[in-house]
Design an enzyme around this catalytic site. Sequence first.
Site, short mmCIF file in Angstrom:
data_model
loop_
_atom_site.label_atom_id
_atom_site.label_comp_id
_atom_site.label_asym_id
_atom_site.label_seq_id
_atom_site.Cartn_x
_atom_site.Cartn_y
_atom_site.Cartn_z
N CYS A 11 -4.15 -16.08 -27.79
CA CYS A 11 -2.94 -16.65 -27.77
C CYS A 11 -2.06 -16.41 -29.26
O CYS A 11 -2.77 -16.71 -30.34
CB CYS A 11 -2.81 -18.05 -27.68
SG CYS A 11 -1.33 -18.95 -27.79
N HIS A 26 -0.03 -16.69 -4.95
CA HIS A 26 -1.01 -16.12 -5.86
C HIS A 26 -0.64 -15.83 -7.36
O HIS A 26 -1.27 -15.16 -7.94
CB HIS A 26 -1.86 -15.24 -5.35
CG HIS A 26 -2.54 -15.61 -3.85
ND1 HIS A 26 -2.95 -14.62 -3.02
CD2 HIS A 26 -2.78 -16.78 -3.52
CE1 HIS A 26 -3.33 -15.47 -2.14
NE2 HIS A 26 -3.45 -16.70 -2.43
N ASN A 35 1.26 -5.41 11.23
CA ASN A 35 0.06 -5.09 10.43
C ASN A 35 -0.78 -3.60 10.92
O ASN A 35 -0.77 -3.54 12.34
CB ASN A 35 -0.80 -6.36 10.68
CG ASN A 35 -1.85 -6.30 9.34
OD1 ASN A 35 -1.27 -6.13 8.18
ND2 ASN A 35 -3.09 -6.20 9.62
N THR A 66 0.93 -1.15 -0.05
CA THR A 66 0.09 -0.15 -0.01
C THR A 66 0.86 1.18 0.05
O THR A 66 0.55 2.24 -0.69
CB THR A 66 -1.00 0.15 1.31
OG1 THR A 66 -0.14 -0.17 2.49
CG2 THR A 66 -2.11 -1.04 1.14
N CYS A 88 -0.69 -19.13 -22.23
CA CYS A 88 -2.04 -19.61 -23.07
C CYS A 88 -2.42 -20.92 -22.25
O CYS A 88 -1.73 -21.95 -21.84
CB CYS A 88 -1.68 -20.12 -24.38
SG CYS A 88 -2.96 -20.89 -25.40
N ILE A 120 0.98 -9.98 -6.09
CA ILE A 120 1.02 -10.48 -7.20
C ILE A 120 2.02 -9.35 -8.20
O ILE A 120 2.04 -9.45 -9.42
CB ILE A 120 -0.12 -10.74 -8.05
CG1 ILE A 120 -1.06 -9.48 -7.84
CG2 ILE A 120 -0.90 -11.83 -7.42
CD1 ILE A 120 -2.60 -9.51 -8.88
N CYS A 137 -1.71 -20.15 -31.18
CA CYS A 137 -2.67 -21.02 -31.46
C CYS A 137 -3.88 -20.33 -31.17
O CYS A 137 -4.69 -20.96 -31.59
CB CYS A 137 -2.48 -22.16 -30.51
SG CYS A 137 -3.22 -21.93 -28.90
#
Length: 258
Positions: A155, A122, A221, A27, A130, A104, A158
């Site tokens: 993709c 995560h 925290n 944050t 793909c 992430i 393909c």
Amino acid sequence: MSDIDRLAALVAEARCAVAFTGAGVSTESGIPDFRSPGGVWGRFDPSEFTYRNFVGSHEGRRRYWALGRVTYPLIRAAAPNAAHLALAELHRLGRLDCCITQNIDDLHQRAGLPPEAVIELHGNATRARCLDCGHACTRDEVHARLELGVEVPACAACGGVVKPHTILFGEAMPRAAVQEAEQRARAADLFVVLGSSLAVYPAAYIPIHAKRAGAALVIVNLEPTPLDREADLVIRGKAGSVMAQVVGTVRARSLQGG
Ligand code: NAD
Ligand code: ZN
């Protein structure tokens, strides 16, 4: 001794310290977390962005990429903050085994933690893949196509379904990462949670594994968490300023050879 000095002493003396980070560690880099007021989910309905909706229909993917087109630039523009930099320095000083993260955003790696010391529960928003042929691409490539007006990028190899390398709601966590996280949590003698509500399971089991295997559990925290009762030390503060002080003390001790 202040609580931050106590944490610094624990880090300086640990045989194997492991960090566990959540959205709260980012944050201070300008990436909103899920639960604090003003967070992402005040503006979007999370029940819509499920794995089932993404793989199940073109419309589900269209809505996902419409959200991603807005959120990915926030991640791309963010820079590592004092907490990310402190963890990277602790690793360089030999004071941190690894960082298990629910994030992430790639900011631990961008702060200088080597990829093998970052265990991502995560996934990572900077990559995509793909689902049909496995062809990997960068999220930057996907984003460039969204910016050109493509609503659902296919993709390049393909024509199949491109999925971000992140875990969507209702999707299982990557098995190898979970196993590694559990192993390293059990091997730790110090386990430091930073900026996580510890409300998202199964990731929140990992600190419990560490504690049961004998690690000292520290929680840094802004708000109370369900595991505070089990913790040996709880610091209610900002991850960036707490960790900057901790690394300052640990650095000074290691320069003195202590
Ligand atoms: P969360 O939103 O549930 O909890 C974040 C916690 O951090 C809150 O309890 C909040 O009080 C605390 N916090 C906020 N700013 C802080 C700061 N500066 N210092 C210390 N604490 C601070 O986040 P979570 O526990 O990670 O779980 C939610 C899910 O959100 C995860 O699955 C994660 O993948 C996803 N997520 C990731 C990002 C990211 O990659 N940066 C951002 C949003 C959500
Ligand atoms: Zn493909």
